[in-house]
Write a protein that holds these residues in place. Sequence first.
Motif, PDB file in Angstrom:
ATOM      1  N   ALA A 194     -52.607  -6.165   6.757  1.00 61.21           N
ATOM      2  CA  ALA A 194     -52.711  -5.504   5.458  1.00 61.21           C
ATOM      3  C   ALA A 194     -52.934  -4.013   5.628  1.00 61.21           C
ATOM      4  N   SER A 195     -52.830  -3.294   4.519  1.00 67.20           N
ATOM      5  CA  SER A 195     -53.202  -1.883   4.530  1.00 67.20           C
ATOM      6  C   SER A 195     -54.700  -1.777   4.779  1.00 67.20           C
ATOM      7  N   PRO A 196     -55.164  -0.645   5.324  1.00 64.28           N
ATOM      8  CA  PRO A 196     -56.600  -0.529   5.577  1.00 64.28           C
ATOM      9  C   PRO A 196     -57.436  -0.656   4.305  1.00 64.28           C
ATOM     10  N   ASP A 197     -56.965  -0.095   3.198  1.00 63.91           N
ATOM     11  CA  ASP A 197     -57.732  -0.201   1.950  1.00 63.91           C
ATOM     12  C   ASP A 197     -57.912  -1.650   1.545  1.00 63.91           C
ATOM     13  N   LYS A 198     -56.837  -2.418   1.651  1.00 63.63           N
ATOM     14  CA  LYS A 198     -56.906  -3.839   1.274  1.00 63.63           C
ATOM     15  C   LYS A 198     -57.767  -4.620   2.248  1.00 63.63           C
ATOM     16  N   LEU A 199     -57.524  -4.439   3.545  1.00 62.16           N
ATOM     17  CA  LEU A 199     -58.213  -5.274   4.529  1.00 62.16           C
ATOM     18  C   LEU A 199     -59.712  -4.991   4.570  1.00 62.16           C
ATOM     19  N   PHE A 200     -60.089  -3.725   4.460  1.00 60.43           N
ATOM     20  CA  PHE A 200     -61.518  -3.406   4.555  1.00 60.43           C
ATOM     21  C   PHE A 200     -62.261  -3.589   3.236  1.00 60.43           C
TER      22      PHE A 200
END
Length: 263
Positions: free
Chosen positions: A238-244
Amino acid sequence: MSEPSTEDYMIRFEDVAKRFGDHVVLDGLNFTVAPGEFVTLIGPSGSGKTTILRLLMTLEQVTSGTIHVDGECLTHVRRGDRLVPADEKHQQQVRKRIGMVFQQFNLFPNMKVLQNLTEAPIRSLGLSRAEAEARAHELLDLVGLSDKVHAHPTQLSGGQQQRVAIARALAMRPDVLLLDEVTSALDPELVAGVLRLLKDIAETTEITFLCVTHEMGFARDVSDRVLMFDHGHIVEDASPDKLFSEPDHERTREFLSAVLERG
């Protein structure tokens, strides 16, 4: 949407397995990295992240499956109507496109900084000494070490040695740069400077990055995509925003909670 062709990928792992005896490290791994993309691999120790980098550097060989770099197969060559394991010469040719920065710097202690940056470009890329040295001076200026050109690695701090190691990898003009826990051997106060340098390089070049790190802030800040690994499998991509912020998988949530709490 139709599947992109191989040429749209800088790195492609297809059904890659890696076993050491009965121990399965990677199990049918499939993923791609686009040209210029910064992809970070996270996950617990032993999940297979560093093995991926070692396969790309041909420090290990796949048990099965194939790896492509910029549309060319790294692991195999075609003989007639079948693929056979590639020999060392073929792998070296494809691997010229790949640079790697290791945890432990791996500088040549008997060579001065300048020689550390010029030896491989002269031998492997066929650059003249004058060309290699000009490139080395440019890179040392980039990493803030133009005054250390005649120093030996043992005369440098850990952070300075890692900056030299980054410059040495860039001296080979790689299309792909692999980063293996590049701050893990550094004192905490030196970490931020090295990560800032890598972010600058990522933002100002077209190099494709594949990064293994435990620095979650860095992964969130610089990555285009983050892959969460566990037991040789990709749990989440996922994108970092989504995953984190909103990970889909419980295993990702558990890992991030443990890492961020420890940090």
